[in-house]
Design a protein around this motif. Sequence first.
Motif, PDB file in Angstrom:
ATOM      1  N   LYS A 169       0.956  -1.199  -0.314  1.00  0.00           N
ATOM      2  CA  LYS A 169       0.004  -0.136  -0.160  1.00  0.00           C
ATOM      3  C   LYS A 169       0.810   1.382   0.009  1.00  0.00           C
ATOM      4  CE  LYS A 169      -3.837  -2.073   2.113  1.00  0.00           C
ATOM      5  NZ  LYS A 169      -4.828  -2.052   3.676  1.00  0.00           N
ATOM      6  N   ALA A 170       2.153   1.220   0.268  1.00  0.00           N
ATOM      7  CA  ALA A 170       2.859   2.525   0.428  1.00  0.00           C
ATOM      8  C   ALA A 170       3.069   3.177  -0.748  1.00  0.00           C
ATOM      9  CB  ALA A 170       4.462   1.979   1.099  1.00  0.00           C
ATOM     10  N   PRO A 171       3.233   2.680  -1.860  1.00  0.00           N
ATOM     11  CA  PRO A 171       3.125   3.488  -3.256  1.00  0.00           C
ATOM     12  C   PRO A 171       2.015   4.272  -3.340  1.00  0.00           C
ATOM     13  CG  PRO A 171       4.252   1.341  -3.708  1.00  0.00           C
ATOM     14  CD  PRO A 171       3.658   1.270  -2.342  1.00  0.00           C
ATOM     15  N   ALA A 172       0.962   3.664  -3.258  1.00  0.00           N
ATOM     16  CA  ALA A 172      -0.332   4.400  -3.387  1.00  0.00           C
ATOM     17  C   ALA A 172      -0.502   5.433  -2.596  1.00  0.00           C
ATOM     18  CB  ALA A 172      -1.488   3.365  -3.117  1.00  0.00           C
ATOM     19  N   GLN A 173      -0.089   5.350  -1.277  1.00  0.00           N
ATOM     20  CA  GLN A 173      -0.168   6.421  -0.041  1.00  0.00           C
ATOM     21  C   GLN A 173       0.738   7.571  -0.449  1.00  0.00           C
ATOM     22  OE1 GLN A 173       0.663   4.400   3.692  1.00  0.00           O
ATOM     23  NE2 GLN A 173      -1.302   3.515   3.864  1.00  0.00           N
ATOM     24  N   GLU A 174       2.201   7.274  -1.012  1.00  0.00           N
ATOM     25  CA  GLU A 174       2.881   8.193  -1.385  1.00  0.00           C
ATOM     26  C   GLU A 174       2.277   9.078  -2.674  1.00  0.00           C
ATOM     27  OE1 GLU A 174       5.899   9.569  -0.223  1.00  0.00           O
ATOM     28  OE2 GLU A 174       5.525   8.046   1.464  1.00  0.00           O
ATOM     29  N   GLU A 175       1.529   8.424  -3.389  1.00  0.00           N
ATOM     30  CA  GLU A 175       1.151   9.060  -4.544  1.00  0.00           C
ATOM     31  C   GLU A 175      -0.077  10.187  -4.195  1.00  0.00           C
ATOM     32  OE1 GLU A 175       0.375  10.343  -8.630  1.00  0.00           O
ATOM     33  OE2 GLU A 175       2.118   9.092  -7.635  1.00  0.00           O
ATOM     34  N   LYS A 176      -0.728   9.531  -3.144  1.00  0.00           N
ATOM     35  CA  LYS A 176      -1.928  10.468  -2.570  1.00  0.00           C
ATOM     36  C   LYS A 176      -1.358  11.554  -1.952  1.00  0.00           C
ATOM     37  CE  LYS A 176      -6.199   9.994  -0.207  1.00  0.00           C
ATOM     38  NZ  LYS A 176      -6.504  11.324   0.412  1.00  0.00           N
ATOM     39  N   LYS A 177      -0.364  11.455  -1.169  1.00  0.00           N
ATOM     40  CA  LYS A 177       0.323  12.640  -0.498  1.00  0.00           C
ATOM     41  C   LYS A 177       0.707  13.584  -1.643  1.00  0.00           C
ATOM     42  CE  LYS A 177       2.034  10.531   3.541  1.00  0.00           C
ATOM     43  NZ  LYS A 177       3.354   9.766   4.211  1.00  0.00           N
ATOM     44  N   LEU A 178       1.290  13.253  -2.581  1.00  0.00           N
ATOM     45  CA  LEU A 178       1.905  14.080  -3.963  1.00  0.00           C
ATOM     46  C   LEU A 178       0.772  14.769  -4.401  1.00  0.00           C
ATOM     47  CD1 LEU A 178       4.655  11.998  -5.313  1.00  0.00           C
ATOM     48  CD2 LEU A 178       5.133  13.991  -4.148  1.00  0.00           C
ATOM     49  N   GLN A 179      -0.258  14.079  -4.560  1.00  0.00           N
ATOM     50  CA  GLN A 179      -1.478  14.817  -5.248  1.00  0.00           C
ATOM     51  C   GLN A 179      -2.120  15.829  -4.258  1.00  0.00           C
ATOM     52  OE1 GLN A 179      -4.146  11.852  -6.364  1.00  0.00           O
ATOM     53  NE2 GLN A 179      -3.032  10.885  -8.029  1.00  0.00           N
ATOM     54  N   ASP A 180      -2.131  15.564  -3.302  1.00  0.00           N
ATOM     55  CA  ASP A 180      -2.780  16.558  -2.054  1.00  0.00           C
ATOM     56  C   ASP A 180      -1.915  17.728  -2.513  1.00  0.00           C
ATOM     57  OD1 ASP A 180      -4.746  15.027  -1.470  1.00  0.00           O
ATOM     58  OD2 ASP A 180      -4.005  14.071   0.155  1.00  0.00           O
ATOM     59  N   LYS A 181      -0.481  17.460  -2.245  1.00  0.00           N
ATOM     60  CA  LYS A 181       0.469  18.632  -2.243  1.00  0.00           C
ATOM     61  C   LYS A 181       0.239  19.505  -3.381  1.00  0.00           C
ATOM     62  CE  LYS A 181       5.223  19.309  -1.089  1.00  0.00           C
ATOM     63  NZ  LYS A 181       6.673  18.563  -0.670  1.00  0.00           N
TER      64      LYS A 181
END
Length: 195
Positions: A169-181
């Motif tokens: 799940k880690a890559p998906a969470q990182e992608e979500k953080k980048l999108q929010d930023k």
Amino acid sequence: MGNSLYEQKRFDDARKQYASSAKMATNKEVKADANYNSGNTLMEEKKWEESIQSYKAALKANPRDEEARYNLAYAQQMLKKQQEQQQQNKDNKDNKDNKDKKDNKDKKDEKDNKDKKDDKDKKDQDKDKKDEKDKKDQDKKDGDKDEQDKKPEPMPSKLSQQEAENLLKAPAQEEKKLQDKAKKIKGRPVNVQDW
């Protein structure tokens, strides 16, 4: 006359004309100009030391001549560069001579070592052949027994089930953080790529 010869790239003849002008000159500026031009002819021929002397003579006659001062500095810099290059070439030649001597010695030592090694390798090969033959004979005796014992065992996992899921799940969470930023950045809109 000297300037005309200089334009024709007849630097020796031009230099002679400038030298005669400098000798006959009664005005310091004319004398300075003749020495300056003489320095230029020497610089064209990359005679740095002589050009330095001409520029110094020009500056003695006219200390306010900025062009002569500039050319003097340039000629001094080029002389220094030339001397460094000559020293480097000399050092490289010395290093090459020393390297050639060392290489010849190394080749001789290498040949001697190779001859010794070849003798040793031949003895080792004979011994290895004998050992291999003995091992094949032993393997024939133990062959059937070993085949039954060689079943592969599954490797135990070092990660728990929860840790493995978190890693997935880690890559998906990182992608979500980048999108929010990216959404928070003011200014022009940023295209977010969906992987």
